[in-house]
Each structure stands twice: as structure tokens, then as C-alpha cells.
Scaffold this active site. Structure first.
Site, PDB file in Angstrom:
ATOM      1  N   THR A   1     -10.066   0.068  -9.524  1.00 29.14           N
ATOM      2  CA  THR A   1      -9.067  -0.760  -8.859  1.00 29.14           C
ATOM      3  C   THR A   1      -9.119  -2.009  -9.708  1.00 29.14           C
ATOM      4  O   THR A   1     -10.014  -2.138 -10.547  1.00 29.14           O
ATOM      5  CB  THR A   1      -9.532  -1.023  -7.397  1.00 29.14           C
ATOM      6  OG1 THR A   1      -9.406   0.178  -6.643  1.00 29.14           O
ATOM      7  CG2 THR A   1      -8.735  -2.107  -6.708  1.00 29.14           C
TER       8      THR A   1
ATOM      9  N   SER B   1     -10.118  -0.772   1.240  1.00 31.80           N
ATOM     10  CA  SER B   1     -11.158  -1.816   1.244  1.00 31.80           C
ATOM     11  C   SER B   1     -10.734  -3.030   0.427  1.00 31.80           C
ATOM     12  O   SER B   1     -11.499  -3.997   0.320  1.00 31.80           O
ATOM     13  CB  SER B   1     -12.455  -1.267   0.657  1.00 31.80           C
ATOM     14  OG  SER B   1     -12.944  -0.228   1.450  1.00 31.80           O
TER      15      SER B   1
ATOM     16  N   GLY C   1     -13.983   0.242  -4.824  1.00 37.78           N
ATOM     17  CA  GLY C   1     -13.944   1.163  -3.689  1.00 37.78           C
ATOM     18  C   GLY C   1     -14.603   0.520  -2.483  1.00 37.78           C
ATOM     19  O   GLY C   1     -14.302  -0.615  -2.108  1.00 37.78           O
TER      20      GLY C   1
ATOM     21  N   ASP D   1      -7.938   8.131   0.522  1.00 38.42           N
ATOM     22  CA  ASP D   1      -8.450   7.046   1.364  1.00 38.42           C
ATOM     23  C   ASP D   1      -8.194   7.297   2.850  1.00 38.42           C
ATOM     24  O   ASP D   1      -8.691   6.558   3.705  1.00 38.42           O
ATOM     25  CB  ASP D   1      -7.853   5.698   0.944  1.00 38.42           C
ATOM     26  CG  ASP D   1      -8.624   5.085  -0.229  1.00 38.42           C
ATOM     27  OD1 ASP D   1      -9.720   5.584  -0.542  1.00 38.42           O
ATOM     28  OD2 ASP D   1      -8.131   4.111  -0.829  1.00 38.42           O
TER      29      ASP D   1
ATOM     30  N   THR E   1      -4.179  -0.829  -7.162  1.00 30.82           N
ATOM     31  CA  THR E   1      -5.004   0.319  -7.551  1.00 30.82           C
ATOM     32  C   THR E   1      -4.214   1.611  -7.639  1.00 30.82           C
ATOM     33  O   THR E   1      -3.145   1.743  -7.047  1.00 30.82           O
ATOM     34  CB  THR E   1      -6.136   0.508  -6.509  1.00 30.82           C
ATOM     35  OG1 THR E   1      -7.063   1.474  -6.976  1.00 30.82           O
ATOM     36  CG2 THR E   1      -5.604   0.943  -5.166  1.00 30.82           C
TER      37      THR E   1
ATOM     38  N   ARG F   1       0.843  -1.190   0.000  1.00 32.98           N
ATOM     39  CA  ARG F   1       0.000   0.000   0.000  1.00 32.98           C
ATOM     40  C   ARG F   1       0.888   1.253   0.000  1.00 32.98           C
ATOM     41  O   ARG F   1       1.967   1.253   0.607  1.00 32.98           O
ATOM     42  CB  ARG F   1      -0.848  -0.042   1.267  1.00 32.98           C
ATOM     43  CG  ARG F   1      -1.848   1.086   1.428  1.00 32.98           C
ATOM     44  CD  ARG F   1      -3.037   0.913   0.544  1.00 32.98           C
ATOM     45  NE  ARG F   1      -4.159   1.739   0.958  1.00 32.98           N
ATOM     46  CZ  ARG F   1      -5.173   2.042   0.151  1.00 32.98           C
ATOM     47  NH1 ARG F   1      -5.207   1.604  -1.092  1.00 32.98           N
ATOM     48  NH2 ARG F   1      -6.169   2.765   0.591  1.00 32.98           N
TER      49      ARG F   1
HETATM   50  N1  GLY Z   1      -8.615   2.901  -3.190  1.00 34.06           N
HETATM   51  C1  GLY Z   1      -9.603   1.976  -2.859  1.00 34.06           C
HETATM   52  C2  GLY Z   1      -9.212   1.107  -1.730  1.00 34.06           C
HETATM   53  O1  GLY Z   1      -8.042   0.927  -1.493  1.00 34.06           O
HETATM   54  O2  GLY Z   1     -10.046   0.596  -1.035  1.00 34.06           O
END
Ligand code: GLY
Length: 577
Positions: free
Chosen positions: A389, A461, A482, A431, A407, A112
Site C-alpha cells: 500500500t 486498515s 496491511g 479485505d 492501494t 475505497r
Molecule cells: N488492503 C489493505 C488495507 O486496506 O488495509
């Protein structure tokens, strides 16, 4: 790395053999047969299911060359960065679940994005103290430090068998030689032209020299991206996080008003985490732990639903949907309060995924009456927005499995290409909770746990998931969407386990979604009007909206691999051999 060893199961599931091309199941003494409303693809040895056909074929090619599922997954990850630029990426981040059969380990790779060192809690507030979504969505400040390149390299190094140049060769070729634009790509570039072409460096790549749009059948060449890929193939992630590529990325972000530095890129780390785990009706679930909320809340909702006779209540009956909506509402309320980056906040994952907590929540659910969201916890309604995503699933002939979701956040992320790199940059900082209690681009409300902080990862998510039966992978799945990622993935799992569907039926079936706020039970278009009326009679605020998610799943059965790409988005492919 902390390996998570899966316990052997004593579940009653028996995949029926004997010539049936579809999955059928013996459960609780009753036989459920697939309705055969849709047929999955089948393969014996290995399979790749992704949102984009070139990328699926790249994965298949790697498998056929003798690569394992991780080799193929890394190749697909780089491939989608070329052929699915709205979500595939080098300039974003994601999560990869890996199960290695021989070692019997399942791990969660967290790549991430991270907030730059100069990020801070109030960075998205205007002079009046209100959250300014323009800053967190379409501005240099929206860009998190990308994780994809390090995440893919880490996966390959730890669990793959091939080299970066080997697995990246197909992506480099597609960027260099170009590929044929499909209707999905042409349509999204056309639809988002105003936003994307506002960045000159983006316009020069994704629109023709005369300003015209690419049309289906045209060839899209990405020379700068090819060069960036070549650097990464030769130098590894060092070539991305240090040196000219890092300098160009940081410069582009700063020029767009952001605060990212080359030190931020140099300090980026991907992490191997222990998956979040649970059980559902005798199956083991392993999914993505925080900083994703996905795995935690899939398990929380499944735990609540386990107390209801869902099979008997029926698929997409008003009774089942009502209970699912009530369970979802409670899970998303918890999400807003407790979930965040585990390196910064203590997330009570064990408590949230505990069966006794689910039993407590079940007691608060009235089977005949919707609980108003505002009585569960305070919050503000907010609109939904579009999102992108992408998920892909891979299984190899040794039984290794990869479930990967990554994503740029919105379609094409911030929309900004770092000049001279061909790399689109994410807007993942949206986010975070720009202001605790105020919804983000998906209408999701976050709390202090997900407040912005330097070096922190925004809550996600994304829910790449592996379901096990008798200790062996049985279902590999995940979705974009999302805030709808969690519920789309959940419904694939429930459709298979509760409703005995084959993986194509489980994918194609009408989906529902509730995320606590807005207090709406969102459903896809083809639920029957009388079911909708029954739900309204229970007090559910039903809204009919466009389709949700795009799951890419594989079911592993004794007779082979069954794969299904979601028909909701164009261009996907199940590729197997
Ligand atoms: N950007 C959407 C997620 O990571 O949930």
C-alpha cells in the site's frame, strides 16, 4: 459534505524556537529535547513526502507552479500509478484526508473499492464450505470496482485549483517517455515474477520482450497506461468508468473468472465522509472513519494509553511495549467484531473511541501479565503475509494539508493488467471476511460486519491521519503495511507526543505490533535482548520479524516544515521548497 470543524485546543505544547534545527518540546512542566539521532528534512513553504522520488518531485513541481496541497496530492496520486506500480494505482482505491486552512474544514474522502453487484457472502467458499484464498487473492473474483480515479477527481473538483490535464501532465509524460527503474522496483518485479508473469498482459509490460527482468537504470515505458491517463485527463472519471476503458477492465476481470460488469463501473461512487476524531494528551486527532478501521482503532489505542505515564515508562521499554501490546490486542479484537462498511452496518465508532470505554478496557489490562488473546474472544492463529500500500503527505504554503493512503492491496494487487489499458487491478476483495472468523491475507479475522455483499466496501486498515495542535495541523502521517498500518501510524504519533522525538526519529524508531490473532507480539529486529526477555517474562509471545510499515510524514512547526521518509523501504523522497 459534512465539514468537521476542529475545536481550538488549550494544550500545553510549545514548540521551542531559537535556532534549534530539531523539534523540542515543553510539556507538563518538563523540557524534552529531541535526541537528534536522525534529522528530518526541512522546508519553509511546501512539502511532499512519498514513497517514490519521481512522484514527490511531481508534487513539488505542482506546488511551485502555484497549486495547492490537493492539486499536488492528486498529481502525486497519478504519478505513483506510473512510478510505483506495486501500490500506486488507477485500478485500486484509498482514502484521502484533506484539511483546508481558510475554511477550517477537515474531510475524509472515501474512494475505497466496491464489491460488484454479483458479489455475495459465500463467493469465496469451496464445495466443503472452506474459504479459498486463491479466489479472493489471485483471481478475477478478487478484483473490487476501482475507486482511485473518481476519488482523485472528486478531491480536485472540491478542494483543488487546477485542472485534471494540468495535474496529470507529469504522470502522462513519465508513462509515455518512461522513467528510470530504481532498485526497489526492479527487486519487487524480480521477486514476484512467477505471480505477475503468469498474466500475459502483465508480463508484456513489466518484463522485457525476451523475458528478462528490468534492472536498476533501465527505462520503463508504459504506452498503454499513458493512453489511459490521456483519456482520463481529457474526459475525467467518465473516461474510466464508461466507454472503452471500462469495457476493457470488465472484460479482463471476467476473463480471469470474475463477475465485474460495465454497470458496476458506471455505478461506482466516491464519498466525502466526516473524519473520526479524538484527543490525545491535548492534541486533536482526525483520521479515516469506516470503512477504514484505522482511525477508530488509532484513537481507541491512544485513549487506552493516555491513562498510563508513557513518557516516564520510556520509549520501547518493556513496560511501555507490554501496555501497548495489550491495548492493541483489545482494539483488534473489537475490529474483528464491529468494523465494516458504514453504508451497510452500524459501526459503533463513537462508543469505540469514547474515553470511558478506554478506561473500562484499561481495567482489564494487567501491567505485569499478558492477557492470552483467546481469552479476549475466540479466533484462529494465522500467518502474516507480505503486503503493499502506499502513503503520502502534502502541505502547502497556505497551511492546507493532505494525508493520502491508497492501494491495490497486495503488491501489484491481483497482478492482472487489463489488456490494452496498462492498468493493474486490485485484489481488495480479500479485505472482506471470506468466511467470518477465518483470517484474511494479513491474518486479520473479520466478523459478519465485514461479510461480502454487493456494492459494499471491504474493511481497510489504511489510516491517513492529521494531528492538530491549537486547532492547526501539526503532524501529517500514515503508512502502508496491511494490518500493521494502524500500529505503525500510531507509533509515529506516540513517538512525537509521548517521547518528544523529531519526525525522523519518530519514523526510524523500532516498531512493535500486536493484532490480537495471531497471539504474537511482533517486533522489528533491533529491540534489545533484555527488553525481549522482560516482555517474555510478562507472558508476551515475542516474535522478531522483518520491518513494518513505511511512514511518510510531515511535522508543521513555527520554524517550518519537517519531513521524514521511512528508511525501511527504498526509493522514497522528501521534496520541499
Ligand atoms: N488492503 C489493505 C488495507 O486496506 O488495509
Amino acid at each position: 459534505m459534512t465539514p468537521f470543524k476542529l475545536l481550538a485546543l488549550s494544550c500545553a505544547f510549545i514548540a521551542a524556537l531559537g535556532g534549534l534545527p530539531q523539534a523540542s518540546f515543553a510539556r507538563d512542566g518538563a523540557i524534552y529535547r529531541s535526541m537528534d539521532l536522525a534529522h528530518p528534512e526541512w522546508a519553509r513553504h511546501g512539502m511532499v513526502v512519498s514513497q517514490e522520488a519521481y512522484a514527490s518531485k511531481i508534487g513539488l513541481q505542482i506546488l511551485q507552479q502555484g497549486g495547492n496541497a490537493v492539486d499536488a496530492a492528486v498529481a502525486v496520486g497519478f504519478g505513483l500509478a506510473v512510478t510505483l506500480p506495486r501500490a500506486g494505482n488507477l485500478g485500486g482505491g484509498g482514502f484521502m484526508m484533506v484539511h483546508m486552512a481558510r475554511e477550517n474544514i477537515t474531510v475524509a474522502i472515501d474512494y475505497r473499492e466496491m464489491a460488484p453487484a454479483r458479489a455475495h457472502r459465500d463467493m469465496y467458499l469451496d464445495e466443503q464450505g472452506n474459504a479459498d484464498p486463491r479466489l479472493s487473492q489471485f483471481h478475477g473474483l478478487s478484483v473490487g470496482v476501482p475507486g482511485t480515479v473518481m476519488g482523485l477527481e472528486l478531491a480536485l473538483k472540491e478542494y483543488g485549483t487546477m485542472t485534471l490535464p494540468q495535474v496529470m501532465a507529469p504522470a502522462i509524460e513519465l508513462a509515455e517517455q518512461g522513467f528510470i527503474v530504481n532498485p526497489g522496483l526492479a527487486g519487487s518485479l524480480r521477486g514476484l515474477k512467477k505471480r505477475l508473469a503468469g498474466w500475459p498482459s502483465t508480463r508484456e509490460i513489466f518484463y522485457k520482450d525476451n523475458g528478462e527482468n528490468y534492472r536498476p537504470g533501465d527505462r520503463l515505458v508504459q504506452a498503454d497506461l499513458a493512453q489511459s491517463l490521456r483519456i482520463i485527463a481529457a474526459e475525467g472519471s467518465k473516461g474510466f468508468y464508461h466507454g472503452p476503458l471500462a469495457e476493457k477492465i470488465a472484460a479482463a476481470v471476467v476473463e480471469a473468472g470474475g463477475v465485474m460488469t460495465i454497470e458496476d463501473l458506471a455505478n461506482y461512487t466516491a464519498v466525502i465522509r466526516e473524519p473520526v476524531t479524538g484527543t490525545y494528551r491535548g492534541y486533536d486527532i482526525a483520521s479515516m472513519p469506516p470503512p477504514s478501521s484505522g482511525g477508530t482503532h488509532i484513537i481507541e489505542i491512544l485513549n487506552i494509553m493516555e491513562g498510563y505515564p508513557v513518557t516516564e515508562l520510556g520509549h520501547n521499554s518493556a513496560a511501555t511495549i507490554h501496555l501497548m501490546a495489550e491495548a492493541m490486542k483489545r482494539a483488534y479484537a473489537d475490529r474483528s467484531k464491529y468494523l465494516g462498511d458504514p453504508d451497510f452496518v452500524t459501526v459503533p465508532t463513537t462508543a469505540l473511541t469514547d474515553k470511558s470505554y478506554a478506561a473500562h478496557l484499561r481495567q482489564t489490562i494487567d501491567q505485569n501479565r499478558a492477557t492470552p488473546s483467546k481469552s479476549l474472544s475466540p479466533g484462529q492463529p494465522a500467518p502474516y503475509e507480505s503486503n503493499e500500500t502506499t502513503h503520502y503527505s502534502v502541505v502547502d504554503k497556505w497551511g492546507n494539508v493532505v494525508s493520502n493512503t491508497y492501494t491495490l492491496n497486495f503488491s501489484y494487487g491481483s497482478g492482472l493488467v487489463a489488456r490494452g489499458t496498462g492498468i493493474l487491478l486490485n485484489n481488495e476483495m480479500d479485505d472482506f471476511s471470506a468466511k467470518p472468523g477465518v483470517p484474511n491475507g494479513y491474518g486479520l479475522i473479520g466478523g459478519d460486519s465485514n461479510a461480502v455483499a454487493a456494492g459494499k466496501r471491504p474493511l481497510s486498515s489504511m489510516s491517513p491521519t492529521i494531528v492538530f495542535k491549537d486547532g492547526k495541523p501539526f503532524l501529517v502521517t500514515g503508512s502502508p503495511g496491511g494490518s500493521r498500518i494502524i500500529t505503525s501510524t500510531l507509533q509515529v504519533i506516540m513517538n512525537v507526543i509521548d517521547h518528544g522525538m523529531n519526525i525522523a526519529e519518530a519514523t526510524n524508531s523500532t516498531r512493535i505490533h500486536h493484532q490480537w490473532f495471531p497471539d504474537q507480539l511482533r517486533i522489528e529486529k533491533n529491540l534489545s535482548p533484555d527488553t525481549i526477555q522482560l516482555l517474555r517474562d510478562k507472558g508476551q509471545n515475542v516474535v522478531v520479524r522483518s520491518s513494518m510499515g513505511s511512514t511518510q510524514s510531515i511535522m508543521i512547526t513555527p520554524e517550518g516544515l519537517y519531513g521524514a521518509s521511512d528508511p525501511r523501504l527504498r526509493g522514497a523522497l522528501v521534496a520541499g521548497y
